[in-house]
Design an enzyme around this catalytic site. Structure first.
Site, PDB file in Angstrom:
ATOM      1  CB  VAL A   1      -0.941  -0.045   1.239  1.00 23.04           C
ATOM      2  CG1 VAL A   1      -1.632   1.283   1.453  1.00 23.04           C
ATOM      3  CG2 VAL A   1      -1.962  -1.153   1.073  1.00 23.04           C
TER       4      VAL A   1
ATOM      5  CG  PHE B   1     -14.648  -9.677  -6.101  1.00 23.06           C
ATOM      6  CD1 PHE B   1     -14.156  -8.793  -7.045  1.00 23.06           C
ATOM      7  CD2 PHE B   1     -13.803 -10.077  -5.078  1.00 23.06           C
ATOM      8  CE1 PHE B   1     -12.850  -8.332  -6.997  1.00 23.06           C
ATOM      9  CE2 PHE B   1     -12.483  -9.617  -5.013  1.00 23.06           C
ATOM     10  CZ  PHE B   1     -12.015  -8.735  -5.977  1.00 23.06           C
ATOM     11  CG  LEU B   2     -20.906 -12.897  -8.242  1.00 25.49           C
ATOM     12  CD1 LEU B   2     -22.191 -12.662  -9.027  1.00 25.49           C
ATOM     13  CD2 LEU B   2     -21.215 -13.699  -6.986  1.00 25.49           C
TER      14      LEU B   2
ATOM     15  N   GLY C   1      -7.498 -16.130  -0.793  1.00 26.22           N
ATOM     16  CA  GLY C   1      -6.268 -16.009  -0.001  1.00 26.22           C
ATOM     17  C   GLY C   1      -5.741 -14.595  -0.064  1.00 26.22           C
TER      18      GLY C   1
ATOM     19  CB  CYS D   1      -6.425  -8.053   2.078  1.00 18.81           C
ATOM     20  SG  CYS D   1      -4.979  -7.144   1.512  1.00 18.81           S
TER      21      CYS D   1
HETATM   22  C1  UGA Z   1      -8.277  -7.184  -1.727  1.00 19.59           C
HETATM   23  C2  UGA Z   1      -9.402  -6.231  -2.168  1.00 19.59           C
HETATM   24  O1  UGA Z   1      -9.964  -6.672  -3.397  1.00 19.59           O
HETATM   25  C3  UGA Z   1      -8.875  -4.815  -2.322  1.00 19.59           C
HETATM   26  O2  UGA Z   1      -9.952  -3.935  -2.631  1.00 19.59           O
HETATM   27  C4  UGA Z   1      -8.220  -4.375  -1.015  1.00 19.59           C
HETATM   28  O3  UGA Z   1      -7.657  -3.087  -1.111  1.00 19.59           O
HETATM   29  C5  UGA Z   1      -7.117  -5.357  -0.652  1.00 19.59           C
HETATM   30  O4  UGA Z   1      -7.681  -6.682  -0.531  1.00 19.59           O
HETATM   31  C6  UGA Z   1      -6.529  -4.917   0.665  1.00 19.59           C
HETATM   32  O5  UGA Z   1      -7.250  -4.926   1.681  1.00 19.59           O
HETATM   33  O6  UGA Z   1      -5.398  -4.400   0.673  1.00 19.59           O
HETATM   34  P1  UGA Z   1      -6.277  -8.468  -2.995  1.00 19.59           P
HETATM   35  O7  UGA Z   1      -6.068  -9.194  -1.695  1.00 19.59           O
HETATM   36  O8  UGA Z   1      -5.104  -7.883  -3.696  1.00 19.59           O
HETATM   37  O9  UGA Z   1      -7.316  -7.246  -2.767  1.00 19.59           O
HETATM   38  O10 UGA Z   1      -6.915  -9.500  -3.993  1.00 19.59           O
HETATM   39  P2  UGA Z   1      -8.354  -9.769  -4.663  1.00 19.59           P
HETATM   40  O11 UGA Z   1      -8.252  -9.523  -6.101  1.00 19.59           O
HETATM   41  O12 UGA Z   1      -9.436  -9.119  -3.932  1.00 19.59           O
HETATM   42  O13 UGA Z   1      -8.448 -11.364  -4.440  1.00 19.59           O
HETATM   43  C7  UGA Z   1      -8.510 -11.931  -3.136  1.00 19.59           C
HETATM   44  C8  UGA Z   1      -8.805 -13.404  -3.230  1.00 19.59           C
HETATM   45  O14 UGA Z   1     -10.126 -13.625  -3.718  1.00 19.59           O
HETATM   46  C9  UGA Z   1      -7.886 -14.160  -4.186  1.00 19.59           C
HETATM   47  O15 UGA Z   1      -7.552 -15.402  -3.615  1.00 19.59           O
HETATM   48  C10 UGA Z   1      -8.728 -14.336  -5.438  1.00 19.59           C
HETATM   49  O16 UGA Z   1      -8.360 -15.432  -6.213  1.00 19.59           O
HETATM   50  C11 UGA Z   1     -10.104 -14.525  -4.815  1.00 19.59           C
HETATM   51  N1  UGA Z   1     -11.214 -14.201  -5.741  1.00 19.59           N
HETATM   52  C12 UGA Z   1     -11.427 -12.935  -6.138  1.00 19.59           C
HETATM   53  C13 UGA Z   1     -12.049 -15.228  -6.160  1.00 19.59           C
HETATM   54  O17 UGA Z   1     -11.862 -16.399  -5.793  1.00 19.59           O
HETATM   55  N2  UGA Z   1     -13.104 -14.923  -6.964  1.00 19.59           N
HETATM   56  C14 UGA Z   1     -13.347 -13.657  -7.375  1.00 19.59           C
HETATM   57  O18 UGA Z   1     -14.343 -13.449  -8.120  1.00 19.59           O
HETATM   58  C15 UGA Z   1     -12.492 -12.648  -6.964  1.00 19.59           C
END
Ligand code: UGA
Length: 432
Positions: free
Chosen positions: A11, A252-253, A260, A263
């Protein structure tokens, strides 16, 4: 504006670099001297598409600097962002705020004129109140303001998310700081970002509620995917079918492995723990945490089934081991549970990740890192597509021999079952 970013993790570094690109004078401070020296040489500590170019450009322009000198960096700045880590406490689920408070104590020693002190790290509701108390032990309250300005950027998409955010949230209990921040974010607001001005505690909670909601959405579709597998429905149709309802939204669906990263797992636990302190039972988020925790075992059960309960000596290829695509981050990746489970049961595992070798698997004799997708896939009984890198979407499976009854478990549903089966392989997806 003269800005000081304390902490050059994800960040802090991305926001600092982007603020400098918007024309501000930014100094990024970290106590890790190696990291700072490397950054000065243009060596970036994280994998983030597009970051290196912006660092080099702004460092050359002298709008961006790196330092270990906290004292002078604070003195020179008008705005100080606290971007240090807030990991889960070793014994418990709450967030460890020791770094935030220690930085607060340091700042209080060097305040020489009015400063806006901002928590950008994800901090539980009421942390700003605590920080204000700590600083006011040394400095009169009219010399500083503590503001919450949470960050919503995703790893792998961080630059885009910073420049084109859906919203900028600023939680401030004083109007002057709010106006200064609105001005700081003016270039993003003019591009369409909504500016949400609220009080400090609300801003803190907006961040946790956002991450908890997104984790809930993913867990929801993952459980629907489990159901789809039993009734022979494709979960992708369900995601489209419900996502087109604007009240639900399509993002996010995507069903897949357990969520993982650094965050969602940490923040869902922390919001539950903070609410517990206030005697509030966040039962929905608690069940999300539980469901996600069970997910890797559920997917491993399916691996077992796919291999007819014979894991021993099977050649398994993992494509992608990080927690998602476009990052080198292994934190809370579901591969950390899956690969050891399969290795301990005698599978021979080769993995390929576009971000290279991962030391986490070094202790397993039967797990090795391959230097190319083709080498990793060679002689496999089962290929597991664990992350959704574009590199994997263009794999030419035709090149693989069909003599062996190769099986492909596509945990991100990036291929269609028809395409893979037409090549003579067996296809398994998530929720299909
Ligand atoms: C997440 C949030 O999306 C950000 O908005 C936030 O700023 C960040 O945490 C934080 O708190 O700093 P991030 O951890 O980088 O971001 O990753 P994401 O893209 O959100 O994915 C998180 C997890 O969810 C991953 O394991 C991803 O594979 C999974 N995911 C995401 C799914 O399984 N399905 C989806 O449709 C989206």
């Amino acid at each position: 504006m003269k800005i000081c970013m304390i902490g050059t993790g994800y960040v802090g570094l991305v926001s600092g670099v982007c603020f400098s690109d918007l024309g501000n004078d930014v100094i990024c401070v970290d106590k890790d001297i190696n990291k700072i020296n490397n950054l000065k040489k243009g060596i970036i500590p994280i994998y983030e598409p597009g970051l290196e170019e912006i660092v080099l450009k702004n460092y050359k322009n002298k709008r961006l600097n790196f330092s270990t000198d906290l004292k002078n960096s604070i003195k020179k700045s008008d705005i100080i962002f606290i971007c240090v880590g807030t990991p889960t406490k070793k014994n418990g689920n709450s967030a460890d705020l020791s770094q935030v408070f220690s930085v607060g104590r340091e700042i209080s020693k060097y305040i020489n004129k009015f400063k806006i002190i901002i928590t950008k790290s994800t901090v539980p509701v009421t942390t700003g109140d605590e920080l204000e108390k700590i600083i006011s032990k040394k400095i009169s309250k009219n010399k500083f303001s503590v503001v919450s300005n949470p960050e919503f950027l995703r790893e792998g998409e961080a630059i885009r998310d910073f420049i084109y955010p859906d919203r900028v949230v600023v939680g401030s209990n004083d109007k002057k700081s709010n106006l200064i921040l609105k001005n700081l974010y003016a270039p993003l607001i003019s591009k369409g970002a909504k500016y949400i001005s609220t009080n400090r505690r609300a801003a803190e909670l907006i961040k946790y509620a956002s991450n908890a909601f997104l984790a809930t959405k993913i867990t929801f579709i993952n459980e629907i995917a489990n159901f789809c597998e039993k009734v022979e429905i494709d979960v992708e149709d369900i995601s489209i079918g419900i996502g087109l309802d604007k009240r639900i939204g399509s993002r996010f669906l995507r069903a897949g492995p357990a969520y993982g990263g650094s965050c969602f797992p940490k923040d869902t636990k922390a919001i539950v723990s903070t609410a517990d302190k206030f005697k509030i039972d966040l039962s929905v988020i608690k069940s999300v945490i539980k469901s996600n925790k069970q997910r890797s075992q559920l997917l491993l059960k399916r691996v077992n089934h796919i291999l007819n309960n014979k894991i021993k000596n099977k050649n398994i290829c993992f494509l992608g081991v990080t927690f998602k695509a476009n990052t080198d981050d292994m934190r809370d990746s579901s591969s950390l549970e899956m690969i050891p489970y399969l290795a301990k049961r005698g599978a021979k595992i080769k993995y390929y990740d576009p971000t290279g070798h991962k030391h986490e698997f070094d202790k397993f004799r039967n797990v090795s890192c391959s230097n190319s997708i083709n080498n990793a896939m060679k002689n496999s009984d089962l290929i597991i597509i664990h992350t959704e890198w574009n590199d994997f979407k263009s794999i030419n499976f035709k090149k693989l021999s069909t003599t062996k009854k190769l099986k492909i478990y596509d945990m991100r549903n990036i291929f269609s079952s028809e395409k893979i089966t037409s090549l003579g392989f067996k296809y398994f997806g998530i929720g299909r």
